[in-house]
Structure formats: structure tokens, C-alpha cells
Design a protein around this motif. Structure first.
Motif, PDB file in Angstrom:
ATOM      1  N   HIS A   1      21.774  36.002  34.988  1.00 55.53           N
ATOM      2  CA  HIS A   1      21.068  35.665  36.219  1.00 55.53           C
ATOM      3  C   HIS A   1      20.765  36.932  37.014  1.00 55.53           C
ATOM      4  N   GLU A   2      19.773  36.827  37.877  1.00 58.60           N
ATOM      5  CA  GLU A   2      19.369  37.969  38.699  1.00 58.60           C
ATOM      6  C   GLU A   2      20.184  38.066  39.976  1.00 58.60           C
ATOM      7  N   GLU A   3      20.561  36.904  40.520  1.00 54.92           N
ATOM      8  CA  GLU A   3      21.215  36.911  41.828  1.00 54.92           C
ATOM      9  C   GLU A   3      22.041  35.646  41.990  1.00 54.92           C
ATOM     10  N   SER A   4      23.168  35.755  42.675  1.00 56.01           N
ATOM     11  CA  SER A   4      23.948  34.578  43.065  1.00 56.01           C
ATOM     12  C   SER A   4      24.417  34.784  44.503  1.00 56.01           C
ATOM     13  N   LEU A   5      24.058  33.850  45.370  1.00 58.49           N
ATOM     14  CA  LEU A   5      24.391  33.942  46.793  1.00 58.49           C
ATOM     15  C   LEU A   5      25.388  32.851  47.159  1.00 58.49           C
ATOM     16  N   GLU A   6      26.379  33.208  47.964  1.00 58.51           N
ATOM     17  CA  GLU A   6      27.385  32.254  48.402  1.00 58.51           C
ATOM     18  C   GLU A   6      26.767  31.226  49.348  1.00 58.51           C
ATOM     19  N   LEU A   7      27.157  29.973  49.188  1.00 57.75           N
ATOM     20  CA  LEU A   7      26.738  28.892  50.073  1.00 57.75           C
ATOM     21  C   LEU A   7      27.907  28.474  50.962  1.00 57.75           C
ATOM     22  N   PRO A   8      27.643  27.887  52.122  1.00 58.68           N
ATOM     23  CA  PRO A   8      28.714  27.536  53.066  1.00 58.68           C
ATOM     24  C   PRO A   8      29.780  26.616  52.479  1.00 58.68           C
ATOM     25  N   ASP A   9      29.405  25.760  51.526  1.00 59.81           N
ATOM     26  CA  ASP A   9      30.380  24.811  50.974  1.00 59.81           C
ATOM     27  C   ASP A   9      31.196  25.392  49.833  1.00 59.81           C
ATOM     28  N   GLY A  10      31.066  26.704  49.573  1.00 62.66           N
ATOM     29  CA  GLY A  10      31.802  27.332  48.482  1.00 62.66           C
ATOM     30  C   GLY A  10      31.029  27.369  47.181  1.00 62.66           C
ATOM     31  N   GLY A  11      29.814  26.847  47.201  1.00 62.88           N
ATOM     32  CA  GLY A  11      28.977  26.883  46.013  1.00 62.88           C
ATOM     33  C   GLY A  11      28.138  28.145  45.950  1.00 62.88           C
ATOM     34  N   LEU A  12      27.150  28.142  45.058  1.00 67.23           N
ATOM     35  CA  LEU A  12      26.301  29.315  44.852  1.00 67.23           C
ATOM     36  C   LEU A  12      24.844  28.897  44.724  1.00 67.23           C
ATOM     37  N   ARG A  13      23.944  29.767  45.188  1.00 68.74           N
ATOM     38  CA  ARG A  13      22.514  29.638  44.889  1.00 68.74           C
ATOM     39  C   ARG A  13      22.214  30.699  43.834  1.00 68.74           C
ATOM     40  N   ILE A  14      21.851  30.254  42.640  1.00 70.78           N
ATOM     41  CA  ILE A  14      21.713  31.136  41.482  1.00 70.78           C
ATOM     42  C   ILE A  14      20.239  31.265  41.115  1.00 70.78           C
ATOM     43  N   THR A  15      19.769  32.492  40.997  1.00 76.63           N
ATOM     44  CA  THR A  15      18.400  32.764  40.589  1.00 76.63           C
ATOM     45  C   THR A  15      18.421  33.404  39.210  1.00 76.63           C
TER      46      THR A  15
ATOM     47  N   GLY B   1      30.699  24.082  40.013  1.00 72.26           N
ATOM     48  CA  GLY B   1      29.645  24.557  39.124  1.00 72.26           C
ATOM     49  C   GLY B   1      29.510  26.072  39.093  1.00 72.26           C
ATOM     50  N   ARG B   2      30.456  26.774  39.701  1.00 74.04           N
ATOM     51  CA  ARG B   2      30.377  28.239  39.748  1.00 74.04           C
ATOM     52  C   ARG B   2      30.444  28.866  38.362  1.00 74.04           C
ATOM     53  N   TRP B   3      30.969  28.120  37.373  1.00 75.17           N
ATOM     54  CA  TRP B   3      31.076  28.641  36.014  1.00 75.17           C
ATOM     55  C   TRP B   3      29.718  29.032  35.431  1.00 75.17           C
ATOM     56  N   VAL B   4      28.641  28.500  35.979  1.00 72.59           N
ATOM     57  CA  VAL B   4      27.309  28.782  35.432  1.00 72.59           C
ATOM     58  C   VAL B   4      27.046  30.289  35.384  1.00 72.59           C
ATOM     59  N   THR B   5      27.505  31.020  36.400  1.00 72.10           N
ATOM     60  CA  THR B   5      27.240  32.463  36.448  1.00 72.10           C
ATOM     61  C   THR B   5      27.964  33.215  35.339  1.00 72.10           C
ATOM     62  N   GLU B   6      29.004  32.609  34.762  1.00 69.54           N
ATOM     63  CA  GLU B   6      29.746  33.271  33.695  1.00 69.54           C
ATOM     64  C   GLU B   6      29.074  33.096  32.342  1.00 69.54           C
TER      65      GLU B   6
ATOM     66  N   GLN C   1      10.829  32.070  36.954  1.00 71.21           N
ATOM     67  CA  GLN C   1      12.067  32.128  37.739  1.00 71.21           C
ATOM     68  C   GLN C   1      12.516  30.706  38.078  1.00 71.21           C
ATOM     69  N   VAL C   2      13.824  30.459  37.965  1.00 70.18           N
ATOM     70  CA  VAL C   2      14.411  29.155  38.274  1.00 70.18           C
ATOM     71  C   VAL C   2      15.558  29.366  39.259  1.00 70.18           C
ATOM     72  N   VAL C   3      15.655  28.472  40.242  1.00 67.50           N
ATOM     73  CA  VAL C   3      16.731  28.543  41.231  1.00 67.50           C
ATOM     74  C   VAL C   3      17.606  27.300  41.105  1.00 67.50           C
ATOM     75  N   LEU C   4      18.908  27.519  40.995  1.00 69.31           N
ATOM     76  CA  LEU C   4      19.888  26.442  40.933  1.00 69.31           C
ATOM     77  C   LEU C   4      20.805  26.536  42.139  1.00 69.31           C
ATOM     78  N   GLU C   5      21.221  25.398  42.663  1.00 74.18           N
ATOM     79  CA  GLU C   5      22.279  25.362  43.665  1.00 74.18           C
ATOM     80  C   GLU C   5      23.430  24.566  43.083  1.00 74.18           C
ATOM     81  N   VAL C   6      24.596  25.182  43.030  1.00 73.55           N
ATOM     82  CA  VAL C   6      25.767  24.525  42.449  1.00 73.55           C
ATOM     83  C   VAL C   6      26.885  24.466  43.479  1.00 73.55           C
ATOM     84  N   GLY C   7      27.713  23.452  43.363  1.00 74.95           N
ATOM     85  CA  GLY C   7      28.891  23.338  44.202  1.00 74.95           C
ATOM     86  C   GLY C   7      30.023  24.175  43.643  1.00 74.95           C
TER      87      GLY C   7
END
Length: 328
Positions: free
Chosen positions: A246-260, A237-242, A228-234
Motif C-alpha cells: 500500500h502507498e499510505e495508511s492513516l489512523e482513524l479515530p476508532d482505531g482503524g485505518l484508511r488504506i490507500t 482489519g488492520r492486518w490488511v497492511t501486513e 488507486q483504491v481506498v479502504l477503511e478498516v476497523g
């Protein structure tokens, strides 16, 4: 899709699986087409759009009587289809029966398109990048022979030589060869446009007995026991999920994502980390995160004259006061 409209009109409540099998496509492709059909109509007047939906098991057309006029190809659509059909008909390695059927279809299209067909004759398209590779792969599949390929591995970032027992050709955005790789002794997918050289060998293809995978959910499906790898993108970098399963993507306060996500080759994500630059970072596992930072620092050092790279910080990788991706 025009045939699909006629098919559904005659079969109210048709099952998704039955329709997909009838058209030789996956259920995923069928549902994608069904998402487009409600935006189609017979003119730009409005009020004549197709009211087609599905509950996941059955398909319903609610206004077949209101849209009595059959859908027709526009001139632009007919020209595009003719150009594409002629290009495919000239593709090396195409089976003769398929070429003959396609030629007949082109003739019918030309007759139906009328004057529009004249414009299509002045436009040509070729498949230079994959054409000769496709021909050799098709030949190997037909004659059940092994292939030697020189292949660029994006994960390794290098050219490799392999012998492959071909299994089948599949397409999802690009054309892929699924085969048994003698180098890795495992099943692999090879993008045809990354094959630099290819030869059909005088060796029988002999892949081990394998059950063909269901690819309706996409080509890449990581196993549950893959690392398992975790990425945090601003936000940038949201395009990564497209582009990455991935198993999960959680919204971050700055508008980015935590992607697992899971991958059998975590080191292959180093190239993604470098591409993201200041727009993202690997946060777990810790060893991979450190490897990404050191790789980025080494890359940035190549741009230095005599100045040493700064120590990477926790928000990105820096060199000379500039974040990676900002100035490099």
C-alpha cells in the motif's frame, strides 16, 4: 546466518550490497537477518549477545572479541535442519549435482549432531502439494519448453487454462513460477500450490526478451499508473497492511485505518471486501465501492429463505438486521 557471523567478524564495516551478493540473497533478506542476529548469543546466561548493526550501507560488529565462543546449533535446530534437508533431497526434479551436495551436507550434519541425529531419522516431511508441479516446472526450465497449466486465479475466483513460457522460479513465503503467459500476453507470477494440473509441451519456450525484475522489495510492486483504491478498516482489519502492498495508511479515530493502495485489477479486491465483512469497506473509487456492496448483498441473499436483503448502509452491509461478517 552462522556463516554470516564468521564473514562479518573477518570484514569490519562490510558493505550491505557486497555481503548480500556474497551470500546470494537480496539486501532485504540480509537486513532481516541482521535484525535477528542481535538477539542471538552462545547461551542463555545473557551478556553475550551479538552487537551487530547497520546504517543501511555498512555493517558493524561492535563486540566480536567479547563473543569469542563460536555459535553452535542446538539439538532442536540440528534435528529441524536434518529433517528439512532430507525432505528437499528427495524432492522430484532436483538437479543431481544439488542432490549430491545436499546429501554430503546431511552426512556432515549427522556426524556433528551425534545422538540428536537419531531422533531426526524418525521424522519425515514431504512436499506433496507442490512436488510434482515443481518437477515439471524445473524440467521445463532446464529443457526450455513451454508449459500448459490449469491454474486457480484467486483474483477471478475461477480455474483457467494457460500456456506459459517459464522464465524462473522465485520464492517468497510460497514458490512462484515467473513466466510469459500466452493467455494474457504478459509476464505473470503463478503460485505452484494453485496449479491444479500441469504438462510439459513439445513446444520450445520462447518468451520475449525481458529484463529480470529486482524482487528485493517483494514480488508485488504496483505501477504508478495502476488504479488507486481506498479502504477503511476497523481495528480488527488492520492486518490488511501486513499482507497488501500500500502507498499510505492513516489512523482513524476508532482505531482503524484508511488504506490507500494501487492495483492493476481493482475488481480483485472484492474478495478482500467480502472477507472483511463488518471490519472494513471500499470507499473509493465509487463504482468499485458500489460493486462491493451489491456483491455482498447478493452473497447474503443466498442465506435467505424468502426474506429480501436489506439495503446496504454506509457502515457495512446488512441482511436481516445483521452486519455482514457478524452473523453470515
Amino acid at each position: 546466518m552462522l556463516s554470516l557471523v564468521t564473514y562479518l567478524r573477518e570484514r569490519p564495516g562490510a558493505r550491505v550490497g557486497d555481503v548480500a551478493r556474497a551470500f546470494g540473497i537480496s539486501e532485504r533478506e540480509l537486513v532481516a537477518d541482521l535484525n535477528v542476529l542481535p538477539m542471538c548469543g552462545t547461551s542463555f546466561r545473557g551478556g553475550d549477545l551479538l552487537d551487530i548493526d547497520t546504517d543501511g550501507e555498512r555493517i558493524w560488529w561492535h563486540n566480536p572479541d567479547d563473543v569469542a565462543q563460536p555459535l553452535r546449533l542446538s539439538s532442536d535446530e540440528a534435528i529441524s535442519l536434518l529433517v528439512a534437508a532430507r525432505a528437499v533431497a528427495g524432492l522430484p526434479g532436483l538437479r543431481e549435482r544439488d542432490r549430491t551436495a545436499l546429501t554430503r551436507a546431511v552426512a556432515k550434519l549427522e556426524a556433528a549432531a551425534g545422538d540428536a541425529a537419531e531422533g531426526s531419522a524418525r521424522v519425515g516431511a514431504t512436499f506433496e502439494a507442490e512436488g510434482s508441479v515443481f518437477a515439471d516446472v524445473d524440467r521445463a526450465l532446464t529443457e526450455r519448453r513451454r508449459l500448459w497449466i490449469q491454474y486457480y486465479s484467486s483474483g477471478r475466483g475461477e480455474m483457467t487454462e494457460r500456456e506459459v513460457d517459464p522464465i524462473r522460479l522465485v520464492s517468497e513465503g510460497h514458490t512462484y513460477l515467473e513466466g510469459w503467459c500466452r493467455l494474457s500476453e504478459d509476464r505473470r507470477m503463478f503460485r505452484l500450490d494453485r496449479v491444479a494440473d500441469i504438462r510439459v509441451l513439445d513446444v520450445p519456450s520462447d518468451p520475449p526478451p525481458l529484463e529480470l525484475r529486482d524482487l528485493s522489495d517483494g514480488l508485488v510492486r504496483p505501477a504508478a499508473d495502476d488504479p488507486q483504491v481506498v479502504l477503511e478498516v476497523g481495528p480488527a482489519g488492520r492486518w490488511v497492511t501486513e499482507y497488501y502492498s500500500h502507498e499510505e495508511s492513516l489512523e482513524l479515530p476508532d482505531g482503524g485505518l484508511r488504506i490507500t493502495l494501487r492495483t492493476p485489477d481493482p475488481a480483485g479486491l472484492l474478495r478482500l471486501a467480502l472477507r472483511l465483512g463488518a471490519d472494513g469497506r471500499i470507499t473509493a473509487p465509487a463504482a468499485l465501492a458500489e460493486q462491493a456492496r451489491s456483491t455482498a448483498a447478493a452473497a447474503l441473499a443466498l442465506y435467505a429463505d424468502d426474506e429480501p436483503a436489506d439495503t446496504p448502509d454506509d457502515t457495512g452491509w446488512r441482511y436481516g438486521g445483521e452486519r455482514a461478517g457478524d452473523g453470515a
